[in-house]
Design a protein around this motif. Structure first.
Motif, PDB file in Angstrom:
ATOM      1  N   GLU A  64       1.336  -1.270  -0.358  1.00 35.30           N
ATOM      2  CA  GLU A  64      -0.032   0.121   0.449  1.00 35.30           C
ATOM      3  C   GLU A  64       0.501   1.380  -0.118  1.00 35.30           C
ATOM      4  N   GLY A  65       0.591   2.503  -1.096  1.00 36.47           N
ATOM      5  CA  GLY A  65       1.205   3.456  -0.603  1.00 36.47           C
ATOM      6  C   GLY A  65       0.234   4.257  -1.611  1.00 36.47           C
ATOM      7  N   ASP A  66       0.258   5.444  -1.370  1.00 38.84           N
ATOM      8  CA  ASP A  66      -0.241   6.712  -2.214  1.00 38.84           C
ATOM      9  C   ASP A  66      -1.479   6.598  -2.423  1.00 38.84           C
ATOM     10  N   GLY A  67      -2.175   6.092  -1.135  1.00 38.60           N
ATOM     11  CA  GLY A  67      -3.325   5.883  -0.954  1.00 38.60           C
ATOM     12  C   GLY A  67      -4.246   4.946  -2.006  1.00 38.60           C
ATOM     13  N   LEU A  68      -3.186   4.039  -2.925  1.00 35.21           N
ATOM     14  CA  LEU A  68      -3.656   3.366  -3.620  1.00 35.21           C
ATOM     15  C   LEU A  68      -3.297   1.467  -2.927  1.00 35.21           C
ATOM     16  N   MET A  69      -3.733   0.355  -3.604  1.00 36.77           N
ATOM     17  CA  MET A  69      -3.289  -1.148  -3.677  1.00 36.77           C
ATOM     18  C   MET A  69      -2.386  -1.271  -4.077  1.00 36.77           C
ATOM     19  N   TYR A  70      -1.460  -2.338  -4.520  1.00 35.24           N
ATOM     20  CA  TYR A  70      -0.568  -2.283  -5.652  1.00 35.24           C
ATOM     21  C   TYR A  70      -0.549  -3.936  -5.382  1.00 35.24           C
ATOM     22  N   LEU A  71      -0.902  -4.308  -6.317  1.00 32.31           N
ATOM     23  CA  LEU A  71      -0.791  -6.597  -6.351  1.00 32.31           C
ATOM     24  C   LEU A  71       0.149  -6.218  -7.456  1.00 32.31           C
ATOM     25  N   PRO A  87       0.146  -7.753 -12.673  1.00 29.24           N
ATOM     26  CA  PRO A  87       0.644  -6.491 -12.011  1.00 29.24           C
ATOM     27  C   PRO A  87      -0.953  -5.694 -11.483  1.00 29.24           C
ATOM     28  N   ALA A  88      -1.371  -5.523 -10.830  1.00 27.92           N
ATOM     29  CA  ALA A  88      -2.617  -4.786 -10.619  1.00 27.92           C
ATOM     30  C   ALA A  88      -2.549  -2.709  -9.347  1.00 27.92           C
ATOM     31  N   TYR A  89      -3.453  -2.882  -9.607  1.00 25.02           N
ATOM     32  CA  TYR A  89      -3.701  -1.769  -8.242  1.00 25.02           C
ATOM     33  C   TYR A  89      -4.813  -0.979  -8.195  1.00 25.02           C
ATOM     34  N   TYR A  90      -5.371  -0.596  -7.025  1.00 24.47           N
ATOM     35  CA  TYR A  90      -6.979   0.234  -7.033  1.00 24.47           C
ATOM     36  C   TYR A  90      -6.789   0.784  -6.028  1.00 24.47           C
ATOM     37  N   ASP A  91      -7.739   1.959  -6.157  1.00 19.69           N
ATOM     38  CA  ASP A  91      -7.919   3.148  -4.917  1.00 19.69           C
ATOM     39  C   ASP A  91      -8.430   1.771  -3.937  1.00 19.69           C
ATOM     40  N   PRO A  92      -8.328   1.901  -3.201  1.00 24.04           N
ATOM     41  CA  PRO A  92      -9.799   1.139  -1.734  1.00 24.04           C
ATOM     42  C   PRO A  92     -10.200   2.043  -1.076  1.00 24.04           C
ATOM     43  N   SER A  93     -10.546   3.997  -1.088  1.00 25.40           N
ATOM     44  CA  SER A  93     -10.907   4.835  -0.409  1.00 25.40           C
ATOM     45  C   SER A  93     -12.353   4.725  -1.782  1.00 25.40           C
TER      46      SER A  93
END
Length: 136
Positions: A64-71, A87-93
């Motif tokens: 997690e970083g910069d408000g994002l979840m990185y996978l 690779p994937a990413y999303y904004d949990p908020s």
């Protein structure tokens, strides 16, 4: 991703590294999970791999970083020693409802698709590695 894929190759595995153009957490009537959009040639490579193999194992690297979840999701077929790196990413908020839907379902789906909506799906029975920690 490159370093992890190299480790697999060093052990003799065949690898496919994907480079999504977009990634988002989805919660709709059609899809609940992680949706990544792939370029056509990479999608075709993925499609041909899944036709001949059974990807039943998964390894998830999460940060997690910069408000994002990185996978980094590693879909693996141990029998043929083949691994796909997604690779994937999303904004949990921005997706609390999707996160809750996935937790309630007890499964998470990873949708790898082309813009024309052709899709390869990977389904996993443990969504926890894909989601933010609950803080409990």
């Amino acid at each position: 991703m490159e370093a992890t894929a190299a480790e697999y190759r060093d052990r003799g595995w065949t690898t496919l590294e994907l480079h999504p153009g977009d990634s988002v957490l989805v919660d709709s009537d059609r899809r609940i999970g992680i949706d990544v959009v792939l370029p056509g040639p990479e999608f075709e490579d993925l499609e041909s791999l899944v036709e001949e193999r059974s990807f039943r194992d998964v390894e998830v690297f999460r940060a997690e970083g910069d408000g994002l979840m990185y996978l980094l999701v590693v879909e693996a077929d141990p029998e043929t020693e083949t691994a796909v790196f997604v690779p994937a990413y999303y904004d949990p908020s921005s997706a609390p409802e999707a996160i809750e839907s996935i937790r309630e379902a007890g499964t998470v789906e990873l949708f790898c698709r082309r813009l024309n909506d052709d899709t390869v799906e990977f389904v996993h029975d443990d969504p926890a590695p894909f989601l933010p920690e609950t803080g409990e």
